[in-house]
Design an enzyme around this catalytic site. Structure first.
Site, PDB file in Angstrom:
ATOM      1  N   VAL A   1       4.437   6.356   0.544  1.00 39.21           N
ATOM      2  CA  VAL A   1       3.274   5.993   1.342  1.00 39.21           C
ATOM      3  C   VAL A   1       3.010   4.498   1.171  1.00 39.21           C
ATOM      4  O   VAL A   1       2.927   4.007   0.043  1.00 39.21           O
ATOM      5  CB  VAL A   1       2.035   6.801   0.904  1.00 39.21           C
ATOM      6  CG1 VAL A   1       0.814   6.423   1.742  1.00 39.21           C
ATOM      7  CG2 VAL A   1       2.315   8.297   1.011  1.00 39.21           C
ATOM      8  N   CYS A   2       2.879   3.775   2.271  1.00 41.15           N
ATOM      9  CA  CYS A   2       2.646   2.331   2.218  1.00 41.15           C
ATOM     10  C   CYS A   2       1.346   2.027   1.477  1.00 41.15           C
ATOM     11  O   CYS A   2       0.274   2.535   1.841  1.00 41.15           O
ATOM     12  CB  CYS A   2       2.591   1.760   3.623  1.00 41.15           C
ATOM     13  SG  CYS A   2       2.168   0.004   3.677  1.00 41.15           S
ATOM     14  N   ILE A   3       1.424   1.182   0.474  1.00 40.83           N
ATOM     15  CA  ILE A   3       0.259   0.916  -0.366  1.00 40.83           C
ATOM     16  C   ILE A   3      -0.867   0.225   0.402  1.00 40.83           C
ATOM     17  O   ILE A   3      -2.041   0.604   0.267  1.00 40.83           O
ATOM     18  CB  ILE A   3       0.664   0.097  -1.622  1.00 40.83           C
ATOM     19  CG1 ILE A   3      -0.547  -0.096  -2.538  1.00 40.83           C
ATOM     20  CG2 ILE A   3       1.303  -1.224  -1.236  1.00 40.83           C
ATOM     21  CD1 ILE A   3      -0.174  -0.691  -3.877  1.00 40.83           C
TER      22      ILE A   3
END
Length: 250
Positions: free
Chosen positions: A77-79
């Site tokens: 998941v993109c931070i």
């Protein structure tokens, strides 16, 4: 063949997530290797622990978790996209003094930036890593100050450039307005993204393309812009995009 899949839309915004999930199952059952699923932009909503769709709907979040735990697929998941939407992992929740984390089982937080070859369309993209991919074309079509999409595209653009990839930008449609000079977003308490565009040269991003017809249709000329760009005709766009390994929509 090895694949990585990127999901950009949320579970309540159409069937893109479910399409990605079914593609992954088919690929695995056919003997292919799915090395990663990357959830970006609104796609991070698939990773919320407490999402509770009605019982008569497909429990896509549960299916993703099972895919990770039972089939060993990496769910990243993109931070930055996650934090913008209030999705915190356990470590970040502790750092911010929150009582609980929101990340569902099987998911992990990760940064954007991998050399993948695009195989489909903007809302859900799958990529093959058979060859070394080193060229990205970021396609900007949204007007400025129209939500977090532009900021997230710029995050991805600068990350790719920092990894010494070949990075170029193409502005189309209302996206050409992003380069309009003398904007004053601060008066509306908005972030000035034009400063990031002027810093592209520092990241050695020098291939800047803009569709000539989009500029003309809005009554603009190159002198109205904050950056020198290469004008390309509408009929040349497909060939331009085809010259890059990955085309990244905004």
């Amino acid at each position: 063949m090895k694949y990585a899949v990127q999901v950009n839309t949320g579970p309540c915004s159409g069937n893109a997530g479910l399409t990605a999930y079914r593609f992954i199952l088919a690929a695995l059952d056919s003997g292919h290797d799915v090395v990663r699923v990357f959830f970006y932009k609104d796609g991070v909503y698939h990773a919320f622990r407490y999402a509770s769709p009605p019982e008569d709907e497909i429990q896509l979040g549960r299916l993703w978790t099972e895919l990770a735990l039972e089939r060993g697929v990496d769910l990243a998941v993109c931070i930055s996209a996650a934090q913008r939407r209030g999705l915190l992992c356990a470590d970040e929740a502790r750092r911010q003094g929150k009582r609980d984390d929101d990340l569902a089982a099987g998911f992990r937080i990760a940064a954007w930036g991998s050399g993948w070859k695009q195989r489909c369309w903007p809302t859900v993209a799958w990529y093959s890593r058979e060859a070394a991919m080193k060229s990205f074309l970021f396609v900007m079509r949204r007007p400025p100050h129209s939500g977090v999409g532009l900021a997230e595209s710029l995050d991805a653009l600068l990350t790719a450039a920092a990894f010494d990839q070949r990075v170029a930008v193409l502005w189309l449609d209302d996206g050409v307005l992003q380069l309009l000079a003398q904007q004053q977003p601060e008066s509306l308490a908005l972030k000035d993204t034009s400063a990031i565009f002027t810093a592209l040269e520092l990241y050695e991003v020098t291939e800047l393309y803009l569709e000539r017809e989009s500029l003309q249709e809005r009554g603009l000329v190159p002198e109205d812009l904050i950056l020198p760009v290469r004008l390309v005709g509408r009929r040349e766009i497909n060939a331009l995009i085809g010259g890059f390994a990955v085309a990244v929509p905004d």
